[in-house]
Scaffold this motif. Structure first.
Motif, PDB file in Angstrom:
ATOM      1  N   GLU A  43       0.835  -1.207   0.000  1.00 32.43           N
ATOM      2  CA  GLU A  43       0.000   0.000   0.000  1.00 32.43           C
ATOM      3  C   GLU A  43       0.865   1.252   0.000  1.00 32.43           C
ATOM      4  O   GLU A  43       0.558   2.230  -0.683  1.00 32.43           O
ATOM      5  N   GLU A  44       1.965   1.232   0.761  1.00 41.48           N
ATOM      6  CA  GLU A  44       2.870   2.381   0.829  1.00 41.48           C
ATOM      7  C   GLU A  44       3.527   2.636  -0.528  1.00 41.48           C
ATOM      8  O   GLU A  44       3.617   3.779  -0.976  1.00 41.48           O
ATOM      9  N   GLU A  45       3.967   1.566  -1.201  1.00 44.89           N
ATOM     10  CA  GLU A  45       4.588   1.710  -2.522  1.00 44.89           C
ATOM     11  C   GLU A  45       3.573   2.224  -3.542  1.00 44.89           C
ATOM     12  O   GLU A  45       3.902   3.075  -4.379  1.00 44.89           O
ATOM     13  N   LEU A  46       2.361   1.743  -3.460  1.00 45.03           N
ATOM     14  CA  LEU A  46       1.322   2.178  -4.389  1.00 45.03           C
ATOM     15  C   LEU A  46       0.967   3.649  -4.168  1.00 45.03           C
ATOM     16  O   LEU A  46       0.822   4.413  -5.125  1.00 45.03           O
ATOM     17  N   TYR A  47       0.886   4.056  -2.904  1.00 43.46           N
ATOM     18  CA  TYR A  47       0.600   5.460  -2.586  1.00 43.46           C
ATOM     19  C   TYR A  47       1.718   6.360  -3.122  1.00 43.46           C
ATOM     20  O   TYR A  47       1.457   7.407  -3.720  1.00 43.46           O
ATOM     21  N   PHE A  48       2.973   5.941  -2.922  1.00 47.74           N
ATOM     22  CA  PHE A  48       4.105   6.717  -3.431  1.00 47.74           C
ATOM     23  C   PHE A  48       4.014   6.818  -4.960  1.00 47.74           C
ATOM     24  O   PHE A  48       4.214   7.895  -5.534  1.00 47.74           O
ATOM     25  N   THR A  49       3.720   5.695  -5.620  1.00 47.72           N
ATOM     26  CA  THR A  49       3.631   5.674  -7.088  1.00 47.72           C
ATOM     27  C   THR A  49       2.535   6.615  -7.584  1.00 47.72           C
ATOM     28  O   THR A  49       2.739   7.381  -8.535  1.00 47.72           O
ATOM     29  N   GLU A  50       1.382   6.592  -6.928  1.00 47.21           N
ATOM     30  CA  GLU A  50       0.287   7.489  -7.300  1.00 47.21           C
ATOM     31  C   GLU A  50       0.691   8.949  -7.098  1.00 47.21           C
ATOM     32  O   GLU A  50       0.396   9.805  -7.940  1.00 47.21           O
ATOM     33  N   THR A  51       1.377   9.229  -6.009  1.00 52.09           N
ATOM     34  CA  THR A  51       1.842  10.591  -5.731  1.00 52.09           C
ATOM     35  C   THR A  51       2.846  11.024  -6.792  1.00 52.09           C
ATOM     36  O   THR A  51       2.777  12.137  -7.311  1.00 52.09           O
ATOM     37  N   PHE A  52       3.776  10.140  -7.129  1.00 49.94           N
ATOM     38  CA  PHE A  52       4.798  10.428  -8.140  1.00 49.94           C
ATOM     39  C   PHE A  52       4.142  10.751  -9.481  1.00 49.94           C
ATOM     40  O   PHE A  52       4.510  11.718 -10.148  1.00 49.94           O
ATOM     41  N   ILE A  53       3.136   9.983  -9.854  1.00 49.69           N
ATOM     42  CA  ILE A  53       2.433  10.221 -11.119  1.00 49.69           C
ATOM     43  C   ILE A  53       1.644  11.529 -11.049  1.00 49.69           C
ATOM     44  O   ILE A  53       1.668  12.328 -11.991  1.00 49.69           O
ATOM     45  N   ARG A  54       0.947  11.753  -9.934  1.00 49.14           N
ATOM     46  CA  ARG A  54       0.170  12.989  -9.768  1.00 49.14           C
ATOM     47  C   ARG A  54       1.076  14.213  -9.875  1.00 49.14           C
ATOM     48  O   ARG A  54       0.688  15.243 -10.415  1.00 49.14           O
ATOM     49  N   ARG A  56       3.622  14.357 -11.717  1.00 48.72           N
ATOM     50  CA  ARG A  56       4.216  14.265 -13.053  1.00 48.72           C
ATOM     51  C   ARG A  56       5.715  13.969 -13.010  1.00 48.72           C
ATOM     52  O   ARG A  56       6.486  14.455 -13.830  1.00 48.72           O
ATOM     53  N   GLY A  57       6.142  13.184 -12.013  1.00 45.32           N
ATOM     54  CA  GLY A  57       7.536  12.781 -11.921  1.00 45.32           C
ATOM     55  C   GLY A  57       8.464  13.853 -11.395  1.00 45.32           C
ATOM     56  O   GLY A  57       9.681  13.668 -11.386  1.00 45.32           O
ATOM     57  N   ASN A  58       7.924  14.969 -10.955  1.00 43.70           N
ATOM     58  CA  ASN A  58       8.744  16.062 -10.427  1.00 43.70           C
ATOM     59  C   ASN A  58       9.139  15.721  -8.982  1.00 43.70           C
ATOM     60  O   ASN A  58       8.304  15.778  -8.076  1.00 43.70           O
ATOM     61  N   ILE A  59      10.404  15.373  -8.790  1.00 45.78           N
ATOM     62  CA  ILE A  59      10.864  14.909  -7.486  1.00 45.78           C
ATOM     63  C   ILE A  59      10.703  15.985  -6.418  1.00 45.78           C
ATOM     64  O   ILE A  59      10.336  15.688  -5.277  1.00 45.78           O
ATOM     65  N   LYS A  60      10.924  17.235  -6.768  1.00 38.56           N
ATOM     66  CA  LYS A  60      10.745  18.332  -5.800  1.00 38.56           C
ATOM     67  C   LYS A  60       9.302  18.386  -5.300  1.00 38.56           C
ATOM     68  O   LYS A  60       9.047  18.601  -4.117  1.00 38.56           O
ATOM     69  N   GLU A  65       5.015  17.100  -1.285  1.00 42.56           N
ATOM     70  CA  GLU A  65       3.759  16.390  -1.061  1.00 42.56           C
ATOM     71  C   GLU A  65       3.863  15.378   0.089  1.00 42.56           C
ATOM     72  O   GLU A  65       2.961  15.271   0.913  1.00 42.56           O
ATOM     73  N   LEU A  66       4.976  14.641   0.128  1.00 47.50           N
ATOM     74  CA  LEU A  66       5.126  13.590   1.135  1.00 47.50           C
ATOM     75  C   LEU A  66       5.937  14.028   2.350  1.00 47.50           C
ATOM     76  O   LEU A  66       6.015  13.286   3.333  1.00 47.50           O
ATOM     77  N   GLY A  67       6.554  15.209   2.263  1.00 48.24           N
ATOM     78  CA  GLY A  67       7.360  15.697   3.375  1.00 48.24           C
ATOM     79  C   GLY A  67       8.597  14.849   3.620  1.00 48.24           C
ATOM     80  O   GLY A  67       8.971  14.593   4.767  1.00 48.24           O
ATOM     81  N   ILE A  68       9.232  14.406   2.531  1.00 46.49           N
ATOM     82  CA  ILE A  68      10.447  13.594   2.642  1.00 46.49           C
ATOM     83  C   ILE A  68      11.559  14.211   1.822  1.00 46.49           C
ATOM     84  O   ILE A  68      11.319  15.061   0.963  1.00 46.49           O
ATOM     85  N   SER A  69      12.790  13.779   2.075  1.00 50.86           N
ATOM     86  CA  SER A  69      13.951  14.357   1.407  1.00 50.86           C
ATOM     87  C   SER A  69      14.157  13.760   0.015  1.00 50.86           C
ATOM     88  O   SER A  69      13.621  12.700  -0.318  1.00 50.86           O
ATOM     89  N   TYR A  70      14.999  14.444  -0.768  1.00 50.26           N
ATOM     90  CA  TYR A  70      15.342  13.978  -2.119  1.00 50.26           C
ATOM     91  C   TYR A  70      15.907  12.557  -2.094  1.00 50.26           C
ATOM     92  O   TYR A  70      15.452  11.703  -2.865  1.00 50.26           O
TER      93      TYR A  70
END
Length: 121
Positions: A43-54, A56-60, A65-70
């Motif tokens: 579930e955590e990996e899927l949530y991250f993947t959905e966030t990454f897609i939302r 648009r792959g912009n790591i910043k 969005e997730l409050g985590i480091s690069y």
């Protein structure tokens, strides 16, 4: 409705779907059905993947969005790439980029041919 489980709770092996049932007319279909690679993500990996897609792959944006480091974003992304079975392709892409950087440095005169050969080995 609950998410389908994709791992055996006893041995952690991959489960397969063998029975489908219509919730409206109760028709049942039995066969060996294939799950998507994404069904095997946690579930955590899927949530991250959905966030990454939302984002648009912009790591910043993912960082915000997730409050985590690069480095954490990169580590999670690398983990998902491995979980989806694309680790070798990612390694090949990274190697190709490294070779291109070395050749660009050689072309610009930043390194010698001897240094480039040593770096490429």
């Amino acid at each position: 409705m609950k998410k389908i489980i994709s791992r055996c709770p006893v041995c952690d092996g991959q489960l397969k779907v063998t029975r489908l049932k219509c919730s409206r007319c109760e028709t049942v279909i039995e066969n060996d059905f294939t799950l998507s690679k994404f069904d095997y993500l946690t579930e955590e990996e899927l949530y991250f993947t959905e966030t990454f897609i939302r984002c648009r792959g912009n790591i910043k944006e993912v960082e915000k969005e997730l409050g985590i480091s690069y480095p954490t974003v990169r580590a999670r992304l690398d983990g998902i790439i491995r979980a989806l079975g694309y680790e070798n392709a990612a390694k090949k892409d990274a190697e190709a980029m490294r070779r291109e950087e070395i050749l660009n440095s050689l072309e610009k005169g930043e390194i010698t041919a001897k240094q480039a050969l040593a770096m490429l080995k």
